[in-house]
Design an enzyme around this catalytic site. Structure first.
Site, PDB file in Angstrom:
ATOM      1  N   SER A 160     -12.002  10.584  -2.965  1.00 24.07           N
ATOM      2  CA  SER A 160     -11.490  10.218  -1.749  1.00 24.07           C
ATOM      3  C   SER A 160     -10.074  10.161  -1.865  1.00 24.07           C
ATOM      4  O   SER A 160      -9.413   9.723  -2.821  1.00 24.07           O
ATOM      5  CB  SER A 160     -12.189   9.140  -1.069  1.00 24.07           C
ATOM      6  OG  SER A 160     -11.961   7.918  -1.668  1.00 24.07           O
ATOM      7  N   ASP A 193      -6.453   8.138   0.103  1.00 20.18           N
ATOM      8  CA  ASP A 193      -5.935   7.116   1.139  1.00 20.18           C
ATOM      9  C   ASP A 193      -4.674   7.679   1.899  1.00 20.18           C
ATOM     10  O   ASP A 193      -4.009   8.154   1.233  1.00 20.18           O
ATOM     11  CB  ASP A 193      -5.404   5.884   0.393  1.00 20.18           C
ATOM     12  CG  ASP A 193      -6.519   5.031  -0.418  1.00 20.18           C
ATOM     13  OD1 ASP A 193      -7.846   5.305   0.031  1.00 20.18           O
ATOM     14  OD2 ASP A 193      -6.412   4.568  -1.365  1.00 20.18           O
ATOM     15  N   GLU A 195       0.721  -1.172  -0.021  1.00 16.68           N
ATOM     16  CA  GLU A 195       0.048   0.088   0.044  1.00 16.68           C
ATOM     17  C   GLU A 195       0.759   1.174   0.045  1.00 16.68           C
ATOM     18  O   GLU A 195       0.518   2.231  -0.690  1.00 16.68           O
ATOM     19  CB  GLU A 195      -0.958  -0.017   1.085  1.00 16.68           C
ATOM     20  CG  GLU A 195      -2.294  -0.671   1.131  1.00 16.68           C
ATOM     21  CD  GLU A 195      -3.128  -0.561   0.095  1.00 16.68           C
ATOM     22  OE1 GLU A 195      -3.104   0.573  -0.392  1.00 16.68           O
ATOM     23  OE2 GLU A 195      -4.340  -0.920   0.007  1.00 16.68           O
ATOM     24  N   ASN A 207      -8.885   4.972   3.781  1.00 18.31           N
ATOM     25  CA  ASN A 207      -9.534   6.047   2.946  1.00 18.31           C
ATOM     26  C   ASN A 207     -10.516   6.807   3.767  1.00 18.31           C
ATOM     27  O   ASN A 207     -10.885   6.577   4.865  1.00 18.31           O
ATOM     28  CB  ASN A 207     -10.629   4.912   2.240  1.00 18.31           C
ATOM     29  CG  ASN A 207     -11.249   5.660   1.159  1.00 18.31           C
ATOM     30  OD1 ASN A 207     -12.317   6.270   1.504  1.00 18.31           O
ATOM     31  ND2 ASN A 207     -10.892   5.898  -0.063  1.00 18.31           N
ATOM     32  N   ASN A 263      -9.005   8.956  -5.533  1.00 22.02           N
ATOM     33  CA  ASN A 263      -9.535   7.951  -6.156  1.00 22.02           C
ATOM     34  C   ASN A 263     -10.497   8.323  -7.051  1.00 22.02           C
ATOM     35  O   ASN A 263     -10.965   9.692  -7.066  1.00 22.02           O
ATOM     36  CB  ASN A 263     -10.216   7.091  -4.997  1.00 22.02           C
ATOM     37  CG  ASN A 263      -9.200   6.525  -4.071  1.00 22.02           C
ATOM     38  OD1 ASN A 263      -8.082   5.773  -4.589  1.00 22.02           O
ATOM     39  ND2 ASN A 263      -9.316   6.622  -2.726  1.00 22.02           N
ATOM     40  N   ASP A 286     -13.738   8.440  -6.681  1.00 23.50           N
ATOM     41  CA  ASP A 286     -14.762   9.086  -5.904  1.00 23.50           C
ATOM     42  C   ASP A 286     -14.444  10.314  -5.391  1.00 23.50           C
ATOM     43  O   ASP A 286     -15.238  10.987  -4.691  1.00 23.50           O
ATOM     44  CB  ASP A 286     -15.407   8.032  -4.912  1.00 23.50           C
ATOM     45  CG  ASP A 286     -14.604   7.853  -3.823  1.00 23.50           C
ATOM     46  OD1 ASP A 286     -13.241   8.080  -3.842  1.00 23.50           O
ATOM     47  OD2 ASP A 286     -15.105   7.080  -3.040  1.00 23.50           O
TER      48      ASP A 286
END
Length: 144
Positions: A67, A69, A51, A76, A63, A65
């Protein structure tokens, strides 16, 4: 001029995140110190490796949408933390996202534990691609 430079340094230090770059063993030891059960440590090390490449200050690109991370486990902000930018969030972990990028990963570990308890390791896409079934689970026996 002296106050201007001091002000710039103060602002920089306030917003700068002290990145801590772990490796397999240093993360395993830190997770153990924070009370993560030994049997779960390889899974967390695998997730962190894929990650964030073990970087506590990692912040992912937006992302689809909108959002993002955050932190070593790339948590998230749509559901788990508050990005503090006015976007709606569930903020289940009740923490500012920026706190998940600190060199002290205790809040990240706590929040990641909440995610795992709610959704399992499968909440992380890298789990199914890289870690599940023991495919890439690191050996930590030489670390602890």
């Amino acid at each position: 001029m002296k106050y201007y430079i001091f002000g710039i340094l103060l602002i920089h230090n306030f917003f700068a995140s002290d990145a801590r770059i772990f490796d397999r063993c240093s993360l395993a030891r830190e997770l153990s110190r924070l009370g993560v059960p030994r049997g779960d440590i390889p899974a967390w090390v695998c997730i962190a490796q894929y990650e964030s490449t073990f970087n506590s200050a990692a912040i992912g690109p937006p992302n689809s949408d909108g959002s993002r991370d955050w932190g070593i486990f790339q948590i998230n902000d749509r559901f788990w933390c508050d990005p503090q930018d006015g976007r709606q969030t569930s903020n289940v972990c009740r923490t500012p996202c920026r706190a998940l990028t600190a060199d002290d990963i205790s809040l990240s570990v706590r929040c990641a534990g909440q995610i795992r308890n709610a959704q399992g390791f499968g909440a992380w896409t890298v789990w199914n691609r890289q870690c599940a079934g023991g495919r890439a689970l690191p050996n930590i026996n030489d670390c602890l």
